[in-house]
Design a protein around this motif. Structure first.
Motif, short mmCIF file in Angstrom:
data_model
loop_
_atom_site.label_atom_id
_atom_site.label_comp_id
_atom_site.label_asym_id
_atom_site.label_seq_id
_atom_site.Cartn_x
_atom_site.Cartn_y
_atom_site.Cartn_z
N LYS A 151 -23.80 -2.87 17.73
CA LYS A 151 -23.48 -2.63 16.33
C LYS A 151 -24.25 -3.66 15.51
CE LYS A 151 -20.52 0.71 16.96
NZ LYS A 151 -20.81 2.10 16.48
N THR A 152 -25.18 -3.18 14.68
CA THR A 152 -26.15 -4.06 14.06
C THR A 152 -26.10 -3.99 12.54
OG1 THR A 152 -27.62 -3.75 15.97
CG2 THR A 152 -28.60 -4.66 13.97
N LEU A 153 -26.00 -5.15 11.90
CA LEU A 153 -26.07 -5.26 10.45
C LEU A 153 -27.49 -5.67 10.08
CD1 LEU A 153 -24.85 -5.48 7.57
CD2 LEU A 153 -24.28 -7.86 8.13
N VAL A 154 -28.13 -4.87 9.22
CA VAL A 154 -29.48 -5.18 8.75
C VAL A 154 -29.40 -5.53 7.27
CG1 VAL A 154 -31.82 -4.30 8.41
CG2 VAL A 154 -30.53 -3.66 10.46
N LEU A 155 -29.91 -6.70 6.92
CA LEU A 155 -29.82 -7.21 5.56
C LEU A 155 -31.21 -7.27 4.92
CD1 LEU A 155 -27.39 -10.14 6.39
CD2 LEU A 155 -26.79 -8.05 5.13
N GLU A 156 -31.32 -6.79 3.70
CA GLU A 156 -32.58 -6.77 2.96
C GLU A 156 -32.35 -7.37 1.58
OE1 GLU A 156 -35.94 -6.63 1.19
OE2 GLU A 156 -35.90 -5.97 3.29
N ARG A 157 -33.20 -8.31 1.18
CA ARG A 157 -33.04 -8.98 -0.10
C ARG A 157 -33.37 -8.06 -1.27
NH1 ARG A 157 -36.55 -13.96 -1.26
NH2 ARG A 157 -35.77 -13.53 -3.35
N GLY A 158 -34.23 -7.06 -1.04
CA GLY A 158 -34.69 -6.19 -2.11
C GLY A 158 -33.85 -4.94 -2.26
N ARG A 159 -34.35 -4.05 -3.11
CA ARG A 159 -33.64 -2.82 -3.43
C ARG A 159 -33.76 -1.79 -2.31
NH1 ARG A 159 -37.38 1.11 -5.33
NH2 ARG A 159 -39.50 0.25 -5.42
N MET A 160 -32.93 -0.78 -2.40
CA MET A 160 -33.00 0.32 -1.44
C MET A 160 -34.20 1.22 -1.74
SD MET A 160 -31.68 1.67 1.18
CE MET A 160 -31.86 3.18 2.11
N VAL A 161 -34.95 1.58 -0.73
CA VAL A 161 -36.01 2.58 -0.83
C VAL A 161 -35.80 3.58 0.31
CG1 VAL A 161 -38.48 3.05 -0.59
CG2 VAL A 161 -37.71 1.09 -1.94
N LYS A 162 -35.49 4.81 -0.06
CA LYS A 162 -35.28 5.86 0.93
C LYS A 162 -36.56 6.64 1.16
CE LYS A 162 -30.35 6.46 -0.08
NZ LYS A 162 -29.28 7.40 -0.47
N HIS A 163 -36.81 6.95 2.41
CA HIS A 163 -38.02 7.70 2.78
C HIS A 163 -38.05 9.02 2.01
CE1 HIS A 163 -41.35 9.10 5.08
NE2 HIS A 163 -40.67 10.00 5.74
N ARG A 164 -39.20 9.30 1.43
CA ARG A 164 -39.48 10.48 0.61
C ARG A 164 -38.79 10.43 -0.75
NH1 ARG A 164 -38.41 13.22 5.59
NH2 ARG A 164 -40.35 13.79 6.65
N GLU A 165 -37.52 10.12 -0.81
CA GLU A 165 -36.78 10.16 -2.08
C GLU A 165 -37.29 9.13 -3.08
OE1 GLU A 165 -32.51 10.14 -1.78
OE2 GLU A 165 -32.57 11.07 0.21
N ASP A 166 -37.72 7.98 -2.60
CA ASP A 166 -38.05 6.86 -3.49
C ASP A 166 -39.52 6.49 -3.47
OD1 ASP A 166 -35.39 6.59 -4.33
OD2 ASP A 166 -34.89 5.38 -2.58
#
Length: 344
Positions: A36-51
């Protein structure tokens, strides 16, 4: 990809900091391994294709022949020094130098992208294997410490990565440039073909021209889940909706999500690794939510710092404890020195 800001569970098997190429890979491997893995990103969400807002725009859709205006160029003063980044079509994938300044004693070009996927959305995709000439160079020259591995030790891992991401290239049988698990090479342009022929006529086998080895799917019969071959649109760094080129967003993060073991949280700046002086182990991380400015603490048995060379080092230096008063792993005062981020 599902982005979860409100996380009830604070304990995980593993935590990965960063969602670029390394972070995406760590997430995939850990999640597929059942953690069970938590992935942390400092920046905004970018979804494949959508963004990918400019992914289908034609050149005439972009103002100023795709060049930034004079006013906008002020926001990217340092990154523009390299001569290729950013442009109008991808400025949203590069940080604002004025909002995220850094000092330099002498010139240091630092390209940054704060979003899910990081620089895997904008990288040059050139993918090469080191040979034993590389692994043995410093030993032969008497510089620093010998590598503990050789090419034969790393070759199976090169195979694994290339097979998964899809690397197009030409097999040459050169000892200085080991062959890999390649997709069909892209065609050379006519002037390149002429140059290749002229080189073959004028020189022996010691000078070779070949197409770059690049993380693009080119085999139309290849099977890559959720990805299709390169469409040769020349819009790669805008975000490829086909997934023809490898990025965390199109490949490794979706693979991690399919396992059901992934929890992804964007807008989360990790500022410290928590160290337990009693157990003598790292036990978690502390973050700041960039939107609410709230602080949170998450715990795990395994922690991967994949926040790029610079940011990962910064986290280590800020992670002070009784055992590590100068930052985790910094007993010899070398953390933060001799760093190389991306090179050109």
């Amino acid at each position: 990809m599902k982005n979860t800001q409100d996380i009830v569970e604070k304990h995980f098997d593993a935590i990965v900091v960063g969602t670029g190429i390394t972070g995406g890979w760590a997430a995939k491997e850990l999640c597929e391994g059942g953690l069970k893995t938590l992935v942390l990103e400092r920046g905004r969400m970018v979804k494949h294709r959508e963004d990918y807002p400019t992914m289908n725009m034609d050149p005439w859709d972009l103002p100023n022949n795709n060049e930034l205006s004079r006013e906008e160029k002020k926001n990217y003063q340092k990154q523009l020094r390299v001569g290729w980044a950013p442009k109008e079509d991808v400025k949203h994938f590069f940080v604002n130098d004025l909002e995220h300044p850094y000092q330099e004693t002498k010139r240091f070009d630092w390209i940054r992208g704060y979003q899910v996927g990081g620089r895997s959305l904008t990288w040059g995709r050139q993918s090469y294997r080191w040979s034993d000439l590389d692994f043995e160079a410093n030993l032969k020259e008497g510089i620093a410490v010998d590598w503990p591995v050789r090419y034969k030790d790393i070759a199976p891992w090169y195979d694994k990565v290339e097979t998964y991401i899809g690397v197009s290239g030409e097999k040459l049988g050169l000892k200085q440039l080991p062959d890999g698990q390649f997709q069909p090479p892209m065609d050379l342009m006519c002037p390149e073909e002429d140059l290749k022929t002229a080189m073959a006529d004028k020189f022996d086998d010691d000078r070779v021209l070949t197409i770059g080895r690049v993380a693009h799917i080119t085999d139309t019969n290849a099977q890559f889940e959720g990805r299709t071959p390169c469409q040769y649109r020349n819009r790669c760094w805008r975000g490829c909706p086909f997934g023809g080129y490898f990025s965390s967003n199109s490949s490794t993060l979706p693979a991690a999500e399919r396992t059901g073991n992934l929890t992804l949280r964007s807008n989360s700046i990790v500022y410290e690794v928590v160290y337990d002086d009693t157990t003598k182990k790292a036990t978690g991380v502390r973050i700041i939510d960039t939107e609410t400015h709230e602080k949170f603490e998450f715990h795990a048995k395994v922690i991967f710092l994949c926040a790029s060379a610079m940011a990962s080092v910064g986290i280590l230096l800020q992670s002070r404890s009784e055992r590590f008063p100068n930052g985790i792993g910094n007993d010899h005062d070398q953390v933060g020195r001799n760093i190389m981020d991306h090179h050109y």
